[in-house]
Design a protein around this motif. Structure first.
Motif, short mmCIF file in Angstrom:
data_model
loop_
_atom_site.label_atom_id
_atom_site.label_comp_id
_atom_site.label_asym_id
_atom_site.label_seq_id
_atom_site.Cartn_x
_atom_site.Cartn_y
_atom_site.Cartn_z
N ALA A 1 96.78 37.71 51.23
CA ALA A 1 95.94 36.54 51.45
C ALA A 1 96.34 35.45 50.45
O ALA A 1 96.66 35.73 49.30
CB ALA A 1 94.47 36.91 51.26
N LYS B 1 90.82 29.51 54.20
CA LYS B 1 90.15 30.46 55.09
C LYS B 1 90.86 30.52 56.44
O LYS B 1 91.11 31.61 56.98
CB LYS B 1 88.69 30.05 55.28
CG LYS B 1 87.85 31.07 56.04
CD LYS B 1 86.43 30.58 56.23
CE LYS B 1 85.72 30.46 54.90
NZ LYS B 1 84.28 30.07 55.08
N ILE B 2 91.22 29.35 56.97
CA ILE B 2 91.93 29.30 58.25
C ILE B 2 93.32 29.92 58.12
O ILE B 2 93.76 30.71 58.97
CB ILE B 2 92.05 27.85 58.75
CG1 ILE B 2 90.66 27.31 59.09
CG2 ILE B 2 92.98 27.76 59.96
CD1 ILE B 2 90.65 25.85 59.47
N ASN C 1 94.37 32.19 56.06
CA ASN C 1 94.31 33.64 55.91
C ASN C 1 93.91 34.34 57.20
O ASN C 1 94.32 35.48 57.45
CB ASN C 1 93.37 34.01 54.76
CG ASN C 1 93.98 33.68 53.41
OD1 ASN C 1 95.19 33.82 53.21
ND2 ASN C 1 93.16 33.23 52.46
N LYS C 2 93.14 33.66 58.03
CA LYS C 2 92.83 34.22 59.35
C LYS C 2 94.09 34.30 60.21
O LYS C 2 94.29 35.26 60.95
CB LYS C 2 91.77 33.37 60.05
CG LYS C 2 90.35 33.59 59.54
CD LYS C 2 89.35 32.76 60.33
CE LYS C 2 87.93 33.01 59.83
NZ LYS C 2 86.94 32.19 60.58
N GLU D 1 96.09 37.25 59.01
CA GLU D 1 95.51 38.50 59.50
C GLU D 1 95.88 38.74 60.96
O GLU D 1 96.22 39.85 61.36
CB GLU D 1 93.98 38.46 59.36
CG GLU D 1 93.50 38.53 57.91
CD GLU D 1 92.00 38.32 57.81
OE1 GLU D 1 91.34 38.24 58.87
OE2 GLU D 1 91.49 38.23 56.68
N ARG D 2 95.83 37.67 61.76
CA ARG D 2 96.19 37.78 63.17
C ARG D 2 97.66 38.13 63.33
O ARG D 2 98.03 38.96 64.17
CB ARG D 2 95.86 36.47 63.89
CG ARG D 2 96.11 36.53 65.39
CD ARG D 2 95.51 35.35 66.13
NE ARG D 2 96.14 34.10 65.75
CZ ARG D 2 95.54 33.13 65.07
NH1 ARG D 2 94.28 33.27 64.68
NH2 ARG D 2 96.18 32.02 64.76
#
Length: 213
Positions: A67, A115-116, A118-119, A122-123
């Motif tokens: 992250a 935040k965006i 790191n999303k 993750e995806r």
């Protein structure tokens, strides 16, 4: 012999000389494709491309496995985020985005951006590393931007025996694309001579690149 063919043959001969010089330093590699891209001579070998793919895979893992945090942001990234924030403050859609996420200052926007980001990471991890996927690798294999030897040489339109007047008439007569297409046709018809010193795979290809400017 007309002037355009004369010029093409001169450029063709010069390109072959560059290929032969290049080959001296890559005798153990097996080449699967040749192209001319924006005036650059390009070659790709199985061994060289494999190294490119391995580097892509490593870079992908490095950019997705952890992250991203505030302290890891580079100065140029912060500048980009700052520009985005300033743009949002000036546009209706951007203002709505800031209001809906209760963002009132740059630091809050940076946290929102992280935040965006790191999303997305993750995806990406859920989808898996694309550079171990055979279909993905095959899809980029013939894109010269992924070749290890893009631009090992260049088309040389200069010649002591070719006057400026001749070159000018040639390029008024046909576009650069038409010229390179004819040049590639020469390579295709004379593969054994043009690449005589190069180790080629059985499916060695001559690639015609296309760019939209």
């Amino acid at each position: 012999m007309n002037q355009s063919n004369y010029t093409i043959e001169k450029v063709f001969k010069n390109a072959i000389n560059q290929i032969n010089e290049f080959t001296k330093h890559h005798k153990e590699e097996h080449f699967y494709a040749f192209a001319i891209d924006s005036g650059m001579l390009c070659l790709s070998s199985e061994e060289g491309f494999q190294k490119i793919v391995e580097q892509y895979s490593k870079d992908w893992l490095e950019s997705n496995k952890k992250a991203k945090s505030r302290e890891h942001l580079l100065d140029d990234e912060i500048e980009i985020i700052k520009d985005e924030y300033e743009f949002c403050k000036k546009s209706t859609i951007g203002k709505n985005q800031l209001d809906s996420n209760k963002i009132t200052n740059l630091e809050e926007y940076i946290e929102y951006w992280l935040k965006i980001e790191n999303k997305v990471r993750e995806r990406n991890l859920r989808k898996g590393n694309p550079y171990i996927n055979e279909e993905r690798i095959e899809a980029i294999k013939y894109n010269t931007g992924n070749w290890p030897y893009q631009g090992f040489g260049n088309l040389n339109f200069e010649s002591d025996e070719t006057s400026y007047e001749t070159k000018e008439k040639t390029f008024n007569y046909q576009s650069y694309r038409e010229f390179t297409d004819k040049l590639l046709d020469l390579f295709d018809k004379n593969k054994d001579m043009a690449f005589s010193q190069l180790k080629r795979t059985p499916d060695f290809k001559i690639i015609k690149t296309r760019h939209i400017y």
